[in-house]
Design a protein around this motif. Structure first.
Motif, mmCIF file in Angstrom:
data_model
loop_
_atom_site.group_PDB
_atom_site.id
_atom_site.type_symbol
_atom_site.label_atom_id
_atom_site.label_comp_id
_atom_site.label_asym_id
_atom_site.label_seq_id
_atom_site.Cartn_x
_atom_site.Cartn_y
_atom_site.Cartn_z
ATOM 1 N N LEU A 12 31.339 35.150 73.256
ATOM 2 C CA LEU A 12 31.872 34.348 72.155
ATOM 3 C C LEU A 12 30.706 33.692 71.409
ATOM 4 O O LEU A 12 29.824 33.110 72.032
ATOM 5 C CB LEU A 12 32.791 33.253 72.729
ATOM 6 N N ILE A 13 30.725 33.818 70.080
ATOM 7 C CA ILE A 13 29.798 33.037 69.256
ATOM 8 C C ILE A 13 30.603 31.841 68.748
ATOM 9 O O ILE A 13 31.542 32.006 67.965
ATOM 10 C CB ILE A 13 29.237 33.870 68.078
ATOM 11 N N GLU A 14 30.264 30.640 69.240
ATOM 12 C CA GLU A 14 31.102 29.468 68.945
ATOM 13 C C GLU A 14 30.737 28.783 67.638
ATOM 14 O O GLU A 14 31.419 27.859 67.219
ATOM 15 C CB GLU A 14 30.976 28.436 70.084
ATOM 16 N N SER A 15 29.628 29.186 67.043
ATOM 17 C CA SER A 15 29.031 28.364 65.996
ATOM 18 C C SER A 15 28.882 29.091 64.661
ATOM 19 O O SER A 15 27.838 29.027 64.033
ATOM 20 C CB SER A 15 27.675 27.880 66.491
ATOM 21 N N VAL A 16 29.949 29.743 64.223
ATOM 22 C CA VAL A 16 29.904 30.368 62.898
ATOM 23 C C VAL A 16 30.079 29.267 61.858
ATOM 24 O O VAL A 16 31.106 28.582 61.837
ATOM 25 C CB VAL A 16 30.994 31.438 62.746
ATOM 26 N N ASP A 17 29.045 29.071 61.033
ATOM 27 C CA ASP A 17 29.058 27.897 60.164
ATOM 28 C C ASP A 17 29.005 28.228 58.676
ATOM 29 O O ASP A 17 28.866 27.328 57.853
ATOM 30 C CB ASP A 17 27.922 26.941 60.543
ATOM 31 N N SER A 18 29.117 29.499 58.323
ATOM 32 C CA SER A 18 29.195 29.848 56.898
ATOM 33 C C SER A 18 29.867 31.208 56.745
ATOM 34 O O SER A 18 29.861 32.026 57.674
ATOM 35 C CB SER A 18 27.807 29.887 56.271
ATOM 36 N N GLU A 19 30.411 31.435 55.571
ATOM 37 C CA GLU A 19 31.037 32.738 55.296
ATOM 38 C C GLU A 19 29.997 33.840 55.314
ATOM 39 O O GLU A 19 30.261 34.962 55.745
ATOM 40 C CB GLU A 19 31.716 32.720 53.925
ATOM 41 N N ARG A 20 28.825 33.499 54.809
ATOM 42 C CA ARG A 20 27.751 34.488 54.761
ATOM 43 C C ARG A 20 27.400 34.972 56.169
ATOM 44 O O ARG A 20 27.237 36.172 56.409
ATOM 45 C CB ARG A 20 26.544 33.839 54.087
ATOM 46 N N LEU A 21 27.296 34.021 57.092
ATOM 47 C CA LEU A 21 26.997 34.383 58.477
ATOM 48 C C LEU A 21 28.124 35.238 59.062
ATOM 49 O O LEU A 21 27.874 36.238 59.738
ATOM 50 C CB LEU A 21 26.791 33.113 59.313
ATOM 51 N N LEU A 22 29.339 34.846 58.803
ATOM 52 C CA LEU A 22 30.493 35.589 59.330
ATOM 53 C C LEU A 22 30.492 37.026 58.813
ATOM 54 O O LEU A 22 30.734 37.975 59.576
ATOM 55 C CB LEU A 22 31.780 34.867 58.919
ATOM 56 N N GLU A 23 30.220 37.187 57.537
ATOM 57 C CA GLU A 23 30.203 38.532 56.958
ATOM 58 C C GLU A 23 29.096 39.384 57.570
ATOM 59 O O GLU A 23 29.278 40.574 57.820
ATOM 60 C CB GLU A 23 30.039 38.449 55.432
ATOM 61 N N LEU A 24 27.974 38.739 57.832
ATOM 62 C CA LEU A 24 26.867 39.462 58.438
ATOM 63 C C LEU A 24 27.194 39.860 59.879
ATOM 64 O O LEU A 24 26.917 40.993 60.309
ATOM 65 C CB LEU A 24 25.605 38.595 58.395
ATOM 66 N N ILE A 25 27.776 38.950 60.625
ATOM 67 C CA ILE A 25 28.212 39.261 61.998
ATOM 68 C C ILE A 25 29.160 40.455 61.966
ATOM 69 O O ILE A 25 29.070 41.378 62.775
ATOM 70 C CB ILE A 25 28.891 38.031 62.650
ATOM 71 N N ASP A 26 30.057 40.443 60.994
ATOM 72 C CA ASP A 26 31.043 41.517 60.899
ATOM 73 C C ASP A 26 30.370 42.861 60.598
ATOM 74 O O ASP A 26 30.676 43.871 61.237
ATOM 75 C CB ASP A 26 32.065 41.175 59.817
ATOM 76 N N ARG A 27 29.452 42.831 59.650
ATOM 77 C CA ARG A 27 28.776 44.062 59.275
ATOM 78 C C ARG A 27 27.969 44.624 60.452
ATOM 79 O O ARG A 27 28.024 45.811 60.763
ATOM 80 C CB ARG A 27 27.843 43.778 58.089
#
Ligand SMILES: *Cc1c(COP(=O)(O)O)cnc(C)c1O
Length: 209
Positions: free
Chosen positions: A71-86
């Motif tokens: 689990l990554i508990e600390s997603v703090d921006s949409e940009r980071l989330l999109e990158l994690i997804d990609r």
């Protein structure tokens, strides 16, 4: 601790033998806040450990973290989330994450503001994620001796979590984790509904940075 509350042993800055001792005592959930440190520890410890990433994740470190965490508990921006997804899609894995919500006064500048987080969900942006599962939220209370303030912060985090979870029109599945509570405030966090507490100092002693 009430049944159902899980404990993340926050082992950042502590050496492998300290983690090994906790492991031998039965602990399986560990939390780290720096990618490099985590990647060094993983091969030195048993493979049934579930690693939670709890620190600010820099975008240039995402690729090396993907596939290593429960689990990554600390997603703090949409940009980071999109990158994690990609990067997750590229690696062929599903990454489980929590959205970090910012309610505390000044302690950390990281996290979504409550309105921002609400908006993310009402705009249904999560629907574009291909390889990321948002499992809930993580938050921190203000760093203060004012325990009423701390309680209000936790209540605030929980109510944001609940508003998203209970919004049936979103059709979210598996959005059921609220991570809050550290060494100094975990009891209050649990009273206010926490499922996951993140304890470092109370387990391992103080950290030497
Ligand atoms: C370091 C840290 C903790 C643990 O803090 P303690 O006060 O040592 O229990 C919990 N959560 C996050 C996000 C942290 O960075």
């Amino acid at each position: 601790m009430p049944a159902g509350v899980r404990l993340v042993a926050v082992s950042k800055f502590h050496p492998v033998p300290a983690l090994r001792e906790a492991y031998d005592a039965g602990q399986r959930l560990f939390g780290e806040s720096r990618v490099q440190e985590l990647l060094e520890k993983i091969p030195q410890l048993p493979s049934d450990i579930q690693w939670h990433f709890i620190g600010h994740l820099q975008t240039n470190k995402v690729r090396s973290l993907i596939g290593r965490t429960a689990l990554i508990e600390s997603v703090d921006s949409e940009r980071l989330l999109e990158l994690i997804d990609r990067e997750s899609e590229r690696a062929g894995v599903i990454t489980r994450v929590l959205m970090q919500v910012h309610v505390a006064r000044e302690e950390t500048k990281f996290g979504f503001y409550p309105e921002e987080l609400q908006q993310y969900f009402t705009d249904r942006k999560f629907e574009s994620l291909k390889a990321t599962h948002i499992c809930g939220v993580m938050g921190m209370a203000s760093n203060t001796d004012d325990m009423e303030r701390v309680r209000r912060d936790f209540r605030n985090i929980y109510s944001i979590f609940r508003a998203i979870r209970d919004n049936e029109s979103l059709g979210l599945r598996g959005f059921d984790i609220v991570s809050m509570g550290m060494s100094g405030d975990w009891k209050i966090a649990v009273e206010e509904g926490s499922d996951l507490i993140r304890i470092g100092t109370r387990i391992f002693g103080s950290r030497e940075y």
